[in-house]
Design a protein around this motif. Sequence first.
Motif, PDB file in Angstrom:
ATOM      1  N   TYR A  59       9.246   0.823   0.529  1.00  0.00           N
ATOM      2  CA  TYR A  59       8.290   0.248  -0.406  1.00  0.00           C
ATOM      3  C   TYR A  59       8.867  -1.044  -0.939  1.00  0.00           C
ATOM      4  O   TYR A  59      10.073  -1.257  -0.965  1.00  0.00           O
ATOM      5  CB  TYR A  59       7.979   1.222  -1.533  1.00  0.00           C
ATOM      6  N   ARG A  60       7.985  -1.902  -1.361  1.00  0.00           N
ATOM      7  CA  ARG A  60       8.404  -3.188  -1.885  1.00  0.00           C
ATOM      8  C   ARG A  60       8.668  -3.056  -3.378  1.00  0.00           C
ATOM      9  O   ARG A  60       7.846  -2.531  -4.114  1.00  0.00           O
ATOM     10  CB  ARG A  60       7.329  -4.243  -1.639  1.00  0.00           C
ATOM     11  N   THR A  61       9.814  -3.524  -3.802  1.00  0.00           N
ATOM     12  CA  THR A  61      10.119  -3.535  -5.232  1.00  0.00           C
ATOM     13  C   THR A  61       9.833  -4.895  -5.840  1.00  0.00           C
ATOM     14  O   THR A  61       9.895  -5.055  -7.046  1.00  0.00           O
ATOM     15  CB  THR A  61      11.600  -3.176  -5.463  1.00  0.00           C
ATOM     16  N   ASP A  62       9.526  -5.851  -4.990  1.00  0.00           N
ATOM     17  CA  ASP A  62       9.209  -7.193  -5.434  1.00  0.00           C
ATOM     18  C   ASP A  62       8.162  -7.752  -4.485  1.00  0.00           C
ATOM     19  O   ASP A  62       8.213  -7.506  -3.290  1.00  0.00           O
ATOM     20  CB  ASP A  62      10.477  -8.062  -5.395  1.00  0.00           C
ATOM     21  N   ARG A  63       7.215  -8.522  -5.013  1.00  0.00           N
ATOM     22  CA  ARG A  63       6.140  -9.040  -4.176  1.00  0.00           C
ATOM     23  C   ARG A  63       6.645  -9.988  -3.095  1.00  0.00           C
ATOM     24  O   ARG A  63       5.965 -10.234  -2.112  1.00  0.00           O
ATOM     25  CB  ARG A  63       5.073  -9.728  -5.025  1.00  0.00           C
ATOM     26  N   ARG A  64       7.853 -10.518  -3.233  1.00  0.00           N
ATOM     27  CA  ARG A  64       8.406 -11.434  -2.241  1.00  0.00           C
ATOM     28  C   ARG A  64       9.078 -10.714  -1.081  1.00  0.00           C
ATOM     29  O   ARG A  64       9.432 -11.334  -0.099  1.00  0.00           O
ATOM     30  CB  ARG A  64       9.417 -12.374  -2.901  1.00  0.00           C
ATOM     31  N   HIS A  65       9.252  -9.408  -1.184  1.00  0.00           N
ATOM     32  CA  HIS A  65       9.874  -8.640  -0.104  1.00  0.00           C
ATOM     33  C   HIS A  65       8.931  -8.523   1.076  1.00  0.00           C
ATOM     34  O   HIS A  65       7.714  -8.591   0.943  1.00  0.00           O
ATOM     35  CB  HIS A  65      10.255  -7.238  -0.587  1.00  0.00           C
ATOM     36  N   TYR A  66       9.512  -8.268   2.222  1.00  0.00           N
ATOM     37  CA  TYR A  66       8.753  -8.123   3.465  1.00  0.00           C
ATOM     38  C   TYR A  66       7.865  -6.885   3.380  1.00  0.00           C
ATOM     39  O   TYR A  66       8.310  -5.802   3.015  1.00  0.00           O
ATOM     40  CB  TYR A  66       9.723  -8.011   4.649  1.00  0.00           C
ATOM     41  N   ASP A  67       6.609  -7.032   3.732  1.00  0.00           N
ATOM     42  CA  ASP A  67       5.665  -5.917   3.727  1.00  0.00           C
ATOM     43  C   ASP A  67       5.672  -5.252   5.096  1.00  0.00           C
ATOM     44  O   ASP A  67       5.309  -5.858   6.090  1.00  0.00           O
ATOM     45  CB  ASP A  67       4.257  -6.425   3.390  1.00  0.00           C
ATOM     46  N   PHE A  68       6.090  -3.996   5.168  1.00  0.00           N
ATOM     47  CA  PHE A  68       6.188  -3.281   6.438  1.00  0.00           C
ATOM     48  C   PHE A  68       4.826  -3.025   7.056  1.00  0.00           C
ATOM     49  O   PHE A  68       4.711  -2.764   8.220  1.00  0.00           O
ATOM     50  CB  PHE A  68       6.903  -1.950   6.236  1.00  0.00           C
ATOM     51  N   LYS A  69       3.769  -3.095   6.291  1.00  0.00           N
ATOM     52  CA  LYS A  69       2.436  -2.781   6.793  1.00  0.00           C
ATOM     53  C   LYS A  69       1.800  -3.947   7.541  1.00  0.00           C
ATOM     54  O   LYS A  69       0.782  -3.772   8.157  1.00  0.00           O
ATOM     55  CB  LYS A  69       1.510  -2.376   5.636  1.00  0.00           C
ATOM     56  N   ILE A  70       2.368  -5.137   7.499  1.00  0.00           N
ATOM     57  CA  ILE A  70       1.726  -6.276   8.147  1.00  0.00           C
ATOM     58  C   ILE A  70       2.375  -6.657   9.471  1.00  0.00           C
ATOM     59  O   ILE A  70       2.213  -7.757   9.942  1.00  0.00           O
ATOM     60  CB  ILE A  70       1.689  -7.512   7.227  1.00  0.00           C
ATOM     61  N   THR A  71       3.078  -5.729  10.078  1.00  0.00           N
ATOM     62  CA  THR A  71       3.677  -6.023  11.377  1.00  0.00           C
ATOM     63  C   THR A  71       2.590  -6.247  12.406  1.00  0.00           C
ATOM     64  O   THR A  71       1.476  -5.776  12.240  1.00  0.00           O
ATOM     65  CB  THR A  71       4.570  -4.854  11.825  1.00  0.00           C
ATOM     66  N   PRO A  72       2.851  -6.992  13.466  1.00  0.00           N
ATOM     67  CA  PRO A  72       1.827  -7.235  14.456  1.00  0.00           C
ATOM     68  C   PRO A  72       1.252  -5.918  14.974  1.00  0.00           C
ATOM     69  O   PRO A  72       1.977  -4.939  15.052  1.00  0.00           O
ATOM     70  CB  PRO A  72       2.561  -7.973  15.548  1.00  0.00           C
ATOM     71  N   SER A  73      -0.024  -5.967  15.386  1.00  0.00           N
ATOM     72  CA  SER A  73      -0.662  -4.718  15.701  1.00  0.00           C
ATOM     73  C   SER A  73      -0.030  -4.120  16.911  1.00  0.00           C
ATOM     74  O   SER A  73      -0.117  -3.584  17.671  1.00  0.00           O
ATOM     75  CB  SER A  73      -2.094  -4.831  16.028  1.00  0.00           C
TER      76      SER A  73
END
Length: 131
Positions: A59-73
């Motif tokens: 989970y992201r603790t900061d909005r600037r962290h990498y979002d694991f849900k947006i990886t290429p499909s």
Amino acid sequence: MKLFSNTFQTLENALNYSSSKQKVISQNIANVDTPNYKAKDVRMDHSFQTMLDASINAYRTDRRHYDFKITPSVPSAIVTKNNFQYNNNRNSVDIDQEMSDMATNQIYYNAVTDRLSGKFQSLQNVIRGGK
């Protein structure tokens, strides 16, 4: 009886995807000046993406962290980008986009290897009896 959950297999598939993606990006960059070369891309299967998202408990603790849900499909279908032409020689490689994809893939690879390392450390901890 299964000794491990599907997490290791899922992370292995994620590493295979990242490796394929890196190879395709490298080929695209190497052919940036080749006439009539059509850029390629690697696409993931939606079911694999769902399984991967479920297995990575981050989970992201900061909005600037990498979002694991947006990886290429899943690995992996290599597709040709036919609808683009960036140069007069009918080459469809956009070097800026390829460099951006390479950086994104590197972050993705680092996140997956970090998760895999954590799984192995957990196993080591269990084998040692928590010491």
